[in-house]
Every structure is written in structure tokens, then in C-alpha cells.
Design a protein around this motif. Structure first.
Motif, PDB file in Angstrom:
ATOM      1  N   CYS A 250       0.835  -1.209   0.000  1.00  0.00           N
ATOM      2  CA  CYS A 250       0.000   0.000   0.000  1.00  0.00           C
ATOM      3  C   CYS A 250       0.868   1.257   0.000  1.00  0.00           C
ATOM      4  CB  CYS A 250      -0.925  -0.011   1.211  1.00  0.00           C
ATOM      5  SG  CYS A 250      -2.406  -1.008   0.976  1.00  0.00           S
ATOM      6  N   ASP A 251       1.935   1.260   0.781  1.00  0.00           N
ATOM      7  CA  ASP A 251       2.855   2.393   0.759  1.00  0.00           C
ATOM      8  C   ASP A 251       3.403   2.614  -0.646  1.00  0.00           C
ATOM      9  OD1 ASP A 251       2.502   2.783   3.450  1.00  0.00           O
ATOM     10  OD2 ASP A 251       4.310   1.702   4.046  1.00  0.00           O
ATOM     11  N   GLN A 252       3.766   1.523  -1.303  1.00  0.00           N
ATOM     12  CA  GLN A 252       4.329   1.629  -2.643  1.00  0.00           C
ATOM     13  C   GLN A 252       3.329   2.211  -3.627  1.00  0.00           C
ATOM     14  OE1 GLN A 252       4.986  -2.040  -5.028  1.00  0.00           O
ATOM     15  NE2 GLN A 252       7.129  -1.431  -5.060  1.00  0.00           N
ATOM     16  N   LYS A 253       2.070   1.764  -3.570  1.00  0.00           N
ATOM     17  CA  LYS A 253       1.053   2.268  -4.489  1.00  0.00           C
ATOM     18  C   LYS A 253       0.776   3.746  -4.244  1.00  0.00           C
ATOM     19  CE  LYS A 253      -0.996   0.423  -7.149  1.00  0.00           C
ATOM     20  NZ  LYS A 253      -0.745   0.242  -8.594  1.00  0.00           N
ATOM     21  N   VAL A 254       0.731   4.150  -2.986  1.00  0.00           N
ATOM     22  CA  VAL A 254       0.493   5.565  -2.684  1.00  0.00           C
ATOM     23  C   VAL A 254       1.664   6.414  -3.164  1.00  0.00           C
ATOM     24  CG1 VAL A 254       0.185   7.255  -0.834  1.00  0.00           C
ATOM     25  CG2 VAL A 254      -1.010   5.060  -0.734  1.00  0.00           C
ATOM     26  N   ALA A 255       2.896   5.935  -2.928  1.00  0.00           N
ATOM     27  CA  ALA A 255       4.081   6.701  -3.300  1.00  0.00           C
ATOM     28  C   ALA A 255       4.247   6.799  -4.814  1.00  0.00           C
ATOM     29  CB  ALA A 255       5.329   6.072  -2.674  1.00  0.00           C
ATOM     30  N   GLU A 256       3.673   5.859  -5.561  1.00  0.00           N
ATOM     31  CA  GLU A 256       3.786   5.904  -7.021  1.00  0.00           C
ATOM     32  C   GLU A 256       2.959   7.025  -7.637  1.00  0.00           C
ATOM     33  OE1 GLU A 256       2.654   2.047  -8.314  1.00  0.00           O
ATOM     34  OE2 GLU A 256       4.600   1.119  -7.857  1.00  0.00           O
ATOM     35  N   ASP A 257       2.023   7.550  -6.885  1.00  0.00           N
ATOM     36  CA  ASP A 257       1.197   8.655  -7.376  1.00  0.00           C
ATOM     37  C   ASP A 257       2.057   9.913  -7.480  1.00  0.00           C
ATOM     38  OD1 ASP A 257      -0.672  10.657  -7.854  1.00  0.00           O
ATOM     39  OD2 ASP A 257      -2.212   9.648  -6.669  1.00  0.00           O
ATOM     40  N   ALA A 258       2.067  10.509  -8.642  1.00  0.00           N
ATOM     41  CA  ALA A 258       2.908  11.693  -8.860  1.00  0.00           C
ATOM     42  C   ALA A 258       2.488  12.863  -7.985  1.00  0.00           C
ATOM     43  CB  ALA A 258       2.862  12.097 -10.335  1.00  0.00           C
ATOM     44  N   ARG A 259       1.240  12.861  -7.511  1.00  0.00           N
ATOM     45  CA  ARG A 259       0.757  13.965  -6.682  1.00  0.00           C
ATOM     46  C   ARG A 259       1.192  13.843  -5.227  1.00  0.00           C
ATOM     47  NH1 ARG A 259      -5.416  13.123  -8.194  1.00  0.00           N
ATOM     48  NH2 ARG A 259      -4.629  10.995  -7.913  1.00  0.00           N
ATOM     49  N   VAL A 260       1.807  12.723  -4.859  1.00  0.00           N
ATOM     50  CA  VAL A 260       2.209  12.475  -3.472  1.00  0.00           C
ATOM     51  C   VAL A 260       3.685  12.759  -3.322  1.00  0.00           C
ATOM     52  CG1 VAL A 260       2.441  10.731  -1.670  1.00  0.00           C
ATOM     53  CG2 VAL A 260       0.395  10.777  -3.104  1.00  0.00           C
ATOM     54  N   ASP A 261       4.027  13.606  -2.364  1.00  0.00           N
ATOM     55  CA  ASP A 261       5.423  13.901  -2.053  1.00  0.00           C
ATOM     56  C   ASP A 261       5.947  12.818  -1.120  1.00  0.00           C
ATOM     57  OD1 ASP A 261       7.820  15.752  -1.959  1.00  0.00           O
ATOM     58  OD2 ASP A 261       7.264  15.694   0.169  1.00  0.00           O
ATOM     59  N   LEU A 262       7.030  12.163  -1.519  1.00  0.00           N
ATOM     60  CA  LEU A 262       7.552  11.028  -0.759  1.00  0.00           C
ATOM     61  C   LEU A 262       7.982  11.437   0.641  1.00  0.00           C
ATOM     62  CD1 LEU A 262       8.201   8.032  -0.809  1.00  0.00           C
ATOM     63  CD2 LEU A 262      10.429   8.579  -1.784  1.00  0.00           C
ATOM     64  N   ARG A 263       8.627  12.582   0.741  1.00  0.00           N
ATOM     65  CA  ARG A 263       9.089  13.041   2.056  1.00  0.00           C
ATOM     66  C   ARG A 263       7.899  13.319   2.980  1.00  0.00           C
ATOM     67  NH1 ARG A 263      10.186  17.868   4.656  1.00  0.00           N
ATOM     68  NH2 ARG A 263      11.968  17.814   6.093  1.00  0.00           N
ATOM     69  N   SER A 264       6.865  13.931   2.438  1.00  0.00           N
ATOM     70  CA  SER A 264       5.681  14.221   3.246  1.00  0.00           C
ATOM     71  C   SER A 264       5.013  12.938   3.714  1.00  0.00           C
ATOM     72  CB  SER A 264       4.697  15.064   2.436  1.00  0.00           C
ATOM     73  OG  SER A 264       5.277  16.303   2.070  1.00  0.00           O
ATOM     74  N   TYR A 265       5.015  11.920   2.852  1.00  0.00           N
ATOM     75  CA  TYR A 265       4.386  10.657   3.224  1.00  0.00           C
ATOM     76  C   TYR A 265       5.160   9.968   4.347  1.00  0.00           C
ATOM     77  CZ  TYR A 265       2.084   6.145   2.724  1.00  0.00           C
ATOM     78  OH  TYR A 265       1.374   4.994   2.969  1.00  0.00           O
ATOM     79  N   CYS A 266       6.483   9.984   4.276  1.00  0.00           N
ATOM     80  CA  CYS A 266       7.297   9.386   5.338  1.00  0.00           C
ATOM     81  C   CYS A 266       7.091  10.119   6.659  1.00  0.00           C
ATOM     82  CB  CYS A 266       8.772   9.411   4.938  1.00  0.00           C
ATOM     83  SG  CYS A 266       9.198   8.320   3.563  1.00  0.00           S
ATOM     84  N   LEU A 267       7.029  11.440   6.604  1.00  0.00           N
ATOM     85  CA  LEU A 267       6.776  12.205   7.828  1.00  0.00           C
ATOM     86  C   LEU A 267       5.378  11.930   8.368  1.00  0.00           C
ATOM     87  CD1 LEU A 267       8.412  15.633   6.875  1.00  0.00           C
ATOM     88  CD2 LEU A 267       9.284  13.909   8.467  1.00  0.00           C
TER      89      LEU A 267
END
Length: 383
Positions: A250-267
Motif C-alpha cells: 500500500c505504501d508503494q502504491k500511494v508513493a507511485e502517485d505523482a501527486r504524493v510527495d515522498l518526504r511528506s508521506y514518510c513524515l
């Protein structure tokens, strides 16, 4: 008793097939790690779920295979049964033990099964009581988990509703989680998260992925099998793998979205963990009974084969930072998975009880009778 014997044989076959498949899966993971290949988490989770479905269906497939053999729809079967193969090797002189001892070894499983089902004093009764007690304990735990989940969902506030999906707000939930009933799907959000709209959006994306992929249904199915497989360590290995890959996928699918900032998701993951820990401490301070709602799909408190929350969080963040993982064409995946599927079917076929009156079995019985006659005649001979 014949029907009960058949059901118990299927039960043992399923456990053996699960153990062999788990070992094959772990071996495949080790090989891929050694050669430096990393498959996408979504692909790994899909393979695990598919293989588990094949394991559950393997008794029906084996029964259909034998039915087609009996109807001569398929050609004469190959000697894939381990017991038949062992008898053939014995008759060729490949196994050098007395015939009576060898026959006893072949009948050991049947003898143990009958002893357990008849609850014979000693081993049979001990194993039967162990299985009954374990099934009862874990079935009651499952019922309590469902009751606690229902109570928690009932105590939530309806925020939004879209068809069969309900978004609920909870003052006691430590972390966001997904759940399902017979008709509706639920996403439970801690009320405090409404003050963080950015985190709320990322959390909803993650939970919607769980529902979209059917993770909740798979988790409920695995939990319902626990009372039957509680004694099998490979069940816990398999479930641990599924739980680990479920979150990473699920993390991988969310992070693959271009609208999602990876750093923001980790935080966001870090803040959610901190908020959950803080709320747990606050609730434990006011509620000495220890009934803190920490349900994630279904509440599971086992420590066996489970990493600490800090280790899980670290693994999730590290996985998000890894380079692109392989997601090969479905045809290549099918060719790679075919040997694993073949192993499942061959295992399910090879551990079946052999025919009682095959030609080789009759020859073995004749050898046993000859050895007994020789022993009897030797008593009448002078020293």
C-alpha cells in the motif's frame, strides 16, 4: 468414522502443503536476494495470496484429478505418491529393512490418525485434547476480536458515506485502520487527524488502497483459519509475510502517485506512529483495564515472528526510499510462478494415502507373511 477420517486426512494434507509451500517461498526469496533482484511489493503480495488460494483449493483439485483418473478421462497416473514410490523402491531392493518394519512405517500415519480420532489413551487422547483445546481457545479469541471490533465501530461517529463505504471518526482509535462487515466497508480515522488535512489525505489514500486490493478480506480469512492452524508454525510465517507485504504494498502504491510527495508521506507515517503512542499512553493512564482500542483490521497481540512497531516503521520508510523494484511482464511472472504451483500440486498428490490393494502392496504383504512364516518355522528347528 470414515467421513471423519477423510476430513482429518484433508486437514493434515493442507497443513503439510502449507509447510512445503512456505519453505519454497522463503527459498525463492533467498535466491532473489542473493542475485540482487527485488520484486515489487504489490507483486509479492499478489503471489502470496494466489498461492494461498491454491493451497486451500488443492484438496478439491486432487479429488477432481482422481475422479478423472477413475473415469479414464486422463491417462494412467505417474507414480507421484511417496508411499507407492517407497514400496516400489523396497521391492527393487533399494531399502534394506525388514518387511514388517517397513510396512509399519508406511502405516504410521494411518495408525496415528485413528488413534487421535478414537482418542485412545496416551498419545491419541493427548493430541486430540490439545487440538480441541487450541481450537476452542483461538475460536473464542476470534469471537472476542469480532465483538470488540463491532463495539468500536458502533462507538464511532459517521463522518461521510459513499455507497457501501463508511468513513468513521473515533476518539479512541490509536491509528487509522480499515475494516469490513458483511455488507459495508469502514475506514476509521482518529478524530485528531481532522486538524491535519495534509496527513488526512495521505491516510485516506493508504486505507482506500487496502480496501481496493481486498486486504481486509484476506486478513479476516487468515484470522478465521487460525483456530484450525494454530499449531502449525508455517501458518504464522505465512501470515507474518502477508502482513508485512500488505503495508509495504500500500505504501508503494500511494508513493507511485505523482501527486504524493515522498518526504511528506514518510513524515506522515512518523507523525501517525507518534500520535498513536501518545494516545495509547493517555488511554492506559485513564483506563486501567487495558482495553485500549488498538484494532488494525482485527486486533492481534501475538509476539511470535512479529517485529516491534519501531522496526516496522523503519522498514516501511526504508522500503519507500529503495530504488524502483522489478515489476516484470505478467507472462514472465507466470513462467516463474509455474514451478511453485507445480510444487503445490505435486505435494498434495504425493502425500495422499495410497490404494490399499495395489499390486506392489500385495507383494509387500506377501513378503511380510513369508517372513512371519519363516520366524514361526524357525522355532520348530533344532539348534
Amino acid at each position: 468414522m470414515t467421513l471423519l477420517n477423510g476430513m482429518f486426512d484433508v486437514y493434515i494434507d493442507l497443513n503439510i502443503t502449507l509447510a512445503v509451500t512456505a519453505l519454497v517461498w522463503l527459498a525463492a526469496k533467498l535466491v532473489l536476494a542473493r542475485i540482487g533482484k527485488r520484486l515489487a511489493f504489490t507483486l509479492q503480495l499478489g503471489l502470496l495470496n494466489g498461492l494461498f488460494a491454491i493451497i486451500v483449493l488443492s484438496p478439491a483439485i486432487v479429488a477432481a484429478y482422481h475422479s478423472m483418473l477413475a473415469a479414464e478421462v486422463l491417462p494412467a497416473r505417474l507414480p507421484v505418491n511417496l508411499a507407492d514410490y517407497a514400496v516400489a523402491q523396497y521391492l527393487r531392493g533399494g531399502i534394506g529393512i525388514p518387511a514388517e518394519d517397513f510396512q509399519s512405517l508406511l502405516g504410521l500415519r494411518s495408525h496415528m490418525s485413528e488413534s487421535i480420532l478414537a482418542m485412545e489413551p496416551g498419545f491419541g487422547k493427548g493430541v486430540a485434547l490439545f487440538l480441541i483445546a487450541g481450537f476452542t481457545y483461538f475460536a473464542l479469541r476470534l469471537a472476542v476480536s469480532f465483538a470488540r471490533l463491532h463495539r468500536m465501530l458502533s462507538g464511532c461517529h459517521l463522518w461521510r458515506r459513499n455507497g457501501r463505504l463508511k468513513l468513521l471518526l473515533s476518539d479512541r482509535a490509536l491509528v487509522p485502520f480499515s475494516a469490513r462487515g458483511l455488507r459495508h466497508h469502514y475506514v476509521v480515522i482518529p478524530s485528531d487527524l481532522l486538524a491535519e488535512p495534509d496527513d488526512l489525505g495521505l491516510v485516506l489514500r493508504h486505507e482506500f488502497q487496502h480496501l481496493r486490493r481486498g486486504d481486509v478480506t484476506w486478513e479476516v480469512a487468515l484470522e478465521c483459519l487460525r483456530p484450525f492452524l494454530f499449531w502449525n508454525p508455517f501458518y504464522y510465517v505465512w501470515k507474518s509475510e502477508v502482513e508485512r507485504l500488505r503495508e509495504l504494498a500500500c505504501d508503494q502504491k500511494v508513493a507511485e502517485d505523482a501527486r504524493v510527495d515522498l518526504r511528506s508521506y514518510c513524515l506522515c507515517l512518523l507523525r501517525a506512529a507518534q500520535a498513536g503512542l501518545k494516545k495509547r499512553q493517555e488511554l492506559m493512564t485513564h483506563d486501567r483495564s487495558g482495553s485500549v482500542a488498538s484494532v488494525a483490521l482485527l486486533e492481534v497481540n501475538d509476539r511470535l515472528l512479529r517485529r516491534s512497531p519501531a522496526q516496522k516503521l523503519r522498514r516501511r520508510v526504508e522500503a519507500l526510499m529503495e530504488p524502483n523494484r522489478l515489476h516484470p511482464h505478467w507472462g514472465i511472472v507466470g513462467l516463474a510462478v509455474l514451478p511453485m504451483v507445480a510444487v503445490i500440486f505435486l505435494t498434495a498428490l504425493s502425500i495422499q494415502k495410497p490404494a490399499d490393494w495395489s499390486q506392489d502392496r500385495l507383494m509387500l504383504a506377501a513378503i511380510v507373511n513369508l517372513e512371519r512364516l519363516q520366524v514361526i518355522n524357525s522355532f520348530g528347528q533344532r539348534p
